[in-house]
Enzyme design. Structure first.
Site, short mmCIF file in Angstrom:
data_model
loop_
_atom_site.label_atom_id
_atom_site.label_comp_id
_atom_site.label_asym_id
_atom_site.label_seq_id
_atom_site.Cartn_x
_atom_site.Cartn_y
_atom_site.Cartn_z
N GLU A 165 0.83 -1.22 0.00
CA GLU A 165 0.00 0.00 0.00
C GLU A 165 0.85 1.26 0.00
O GLU A 165 0.41 2.30 -0.46
CB GLU A 165 -0.93 0.02 1.23
N HIS A 170 8.26 -26.47 -1.35
CA HIS A 170 7.55 -27.54 -2.06
C HIS A 170 6.35 -26.98 -2.83
O HIS A 170 5.47 -27.72 -3.24
CB HIS A 170 7.12 -28.61 -1.07
N LYS A 220 -14.01 -0.11 -4.12
CA LYS A 220 -15.12 0.27 -3.23
C LYS A 220 -16.22 0.95 -4.02
O LYS A 220 -17.41 0.66 -3.85
CB LYS A 220 -14.64 1.24 -2.15
O1 PA5 Z 1 -3.30 1.26 5.83
C1 PA5 Z 1 -4.43 1.64 5.65
O2 PA5 Z 1 -4.76 2.83 5.75
C2 PA5 Z 1 -5.55 0.67 5.29
O3 PA5 Z 1 -5.07 -0.62 5.07
C3 PA5 Z 1 -6.58 0.63 6.38
O4 PA5 Z 1 -5.98 0.22 7.58
C4 PA5 Z 1 -7.75 -0.27 6.04
O5 PA5 Z 1 -8.30 0.07 4.80
C5 PA5 Z 1 -8.82 -0.19 7.11
O6 PA5 Z 1 -9.28 1.12 7.24
P1 PA5 Z 1 -10.11 1.61 8.47
O7 PA5 Z 1 -9.27 1.46 9.69
O8 PA5 Z 1 -10.44 3.03 8.17
O9 PA5 Z 1 -11.34 0.76 8.56
#
Ligand code: PA5
Length: 439
Positions: free
Chosen positions: A280, A301, A415
């Site tokens: 990310e 494996h 989303k």
């Molecule tokens: O690193 C990030 O920002 C994302 O992976 C969030 O942690 C994830 O989308 C969950 O978001 P939220 O805590 O707003 O539900």
């Protein structure tokens, strides 16, 4: 605490990239780079809300007392850190072990109905509490799971008692979850504004579930603090600089996938956390090292063939943590039917060690450069340090790559489509267009 071996990379190449790392380091530590409003995690091991930290410990003690199970409802950065730490330190069989701390079950990290049903059956007849975690307070997966388990806990205990069993971790002011907390009066913990989800393991997001599992969160923070000192060094002696230099040099040479190799199933979720952090943070603007992981020796494996002879776009980071804790040895077999009596009396660890050394040479010979990270011990302090190391190196690497490591604009695309396809008000036209495309 942490040793790094990047001898796979020529020194001249390291020297050449140092100015870029130096500039990235300045952006990170002087907070002048893109996304600099999300750098609260850098100082978190020393600069955290002490009163809130004390509340986390008190809540953990209350949950331990009142429940046999804690349900952690969250996704991405709102669950991977705590799961990584619990499994690494307490073992991936933590929930099946005899112990005096509650099981910790994670839900709200997928949309599988059968997974939710399994969790419901696992809490049947057992006292439970909920820690619902969402920074935005609007994420679909945890939100719909919370609806299910809020209803269940209220049915089981009544609305008033349920309120004492629901703990929420969210933004201090925004989001639907915060609104609900205020309305219902749940005990609420704050995710600071300047800490993004995947960098939030040292906030109550990670600390509350970790503390419930009986892990010493003071020691974890102390380890993170030590590593913060080490990572602040503006020099190539800094292990984060070395790691970032190596992986970026290799990336530029076509090694576009980094495979994190660990040697114990207890570290599978540590690798999942790593994948989320780096994926990310770096995967944007059509750039970024693809973070992958293998759990060895199991994956020798399955993925071993690809590692050895597949497309040569791989680099491998081998993560070794501490000395072994198990003492199992191979029994002697008088018939020696499998021809393995040469291993009789040897501990599994000795065999694993040679598997590790042999794999290193095989993969290196096969054209997969290996970087080696060795953590001194498997304990709270060292794991706390390791997570900080990966976070710091991630920020540094993102800036070296030329991206903002603290946003995630790409996760919105699915989303939007999902909401349109589910008929969310305001998305009707888009929904029709998507349905036509999917016919
Ligand atoms: O690193 C990030 O920002 C994302 O992976 C969030 O942690 C994830 O989308 C969950 O978001 P939220 O805590 O707003 O539900």
């Amino acid at each position: 605490m942490l040793k790094i071996d990047i001898s796979a990379i020529e020194k001249s190449k390291i020297d050449a990239i140092i100015p870029e790392i130096k500039s990235a380091h300045e952006k990170l530590t002087k907070k002048t780079g893109a996304g600099n409003d999300f750098l609260g995690w850098v100082d978190l091991p020393v600069n955290y809300d002490k009163a809130e930290f004390a509340r986390v410990k008190a809540a953990a003690a209350a949950i331990q007392k009142q429940s046999q199970v804690l349900l952690v409802i969250g996704i991405g950065g709102s669950y991977l850190g705590s799961r990584a730490v619990i499994e690494a330190l307490k073992g991936s069989f933590y929930n099946l072990k005899k112990k005096n701390t509650p099981d910790v079950l994670f839900v709200g990290n997928n949309l599988s109905a059968s997974y939710v049903e399994d969790i419901i059956s696992l809490i049947d007849g057992r006292d439970f509490s909920i820690n619902v975690i969402s920074k935005s307070g609007t994420t679909t997966e945890p939100a719909v799971a919370f609806r299910v388990f809020k209803q269940l806990i209220e049915e089981r205990y009544g609305k008033e008692e349920a309120k004492k069993r629901i703990f929420a971790t969210t933004d201090k002011a925004r989001g639907a979850l915060k609104k609900l907390c205020d309305q219902e009066g749940y005990e609420t913990f704050v995710i600071p504004d300047d800490v993004g989800g995947r960098y939030s393991v040292y906030t109550p997001v990670g600390l509350l579930p970790i503390a419930v599992a009986g892990i010493d969160i003071d020691a974890m923070l102390a380890g993170a603090g030590e590593m913060r000192e080490i990572c602040s060094l503006p020099d190539i002696k800094n292990p984060a600089w070395q790691y970032v230099a190596a992986r970026n040099i290799l990336y530029r040479e076509g090694k576009t996938t980094e495979v994190l190799a660990t040697y114990d199933p207890d570290y599978v979720f540590l690798a999942e956390w790593f994948k989320q952090l780096y994926g990310e943070s770096e995967g944007k603007e059509n750039k970024g090292i693809f973070p992958a992981a293998i759990s060895l020796t199991a994956d020798l494996h399955s993925m071993g063939q690809y590692m050895q002879e597949g497309k040569r776009c791989l680099m491998e980071t081998v993560l070794l943590i501490g000395e072994p804790t198990g003492a199992v040895t191979v029994p002697n077999d008088p018939d020696n039917a499998d021809g393995l009596n040469f291993l009789s009396g040897k501990s599994f660890f000795e065999i694993e060690k040679q598997a590790c050394r042999g794999t290193y040479l095989a993969h290196t010979d096969g054209g997969v450069p290996n970087l080696l990270l060795t953590m001194e011990k498997k304990d709270e302090r060292c794991l706390g340090g390791l997570l900080y190391f990966f976070e710091f190196a991630c920020g540094l690497s993102g800036y070296t790559l030329g991206v903002n490591p603290f946003d995630q604009p790409g996760v919105e695309a699915y989303k939007k489509n999902m909401f349109a396809l589910l008929g969310k008000p305001g998305f009707e036209e888009e929904g029709k267009k998507l349905e036509a495309r999917l016919k």
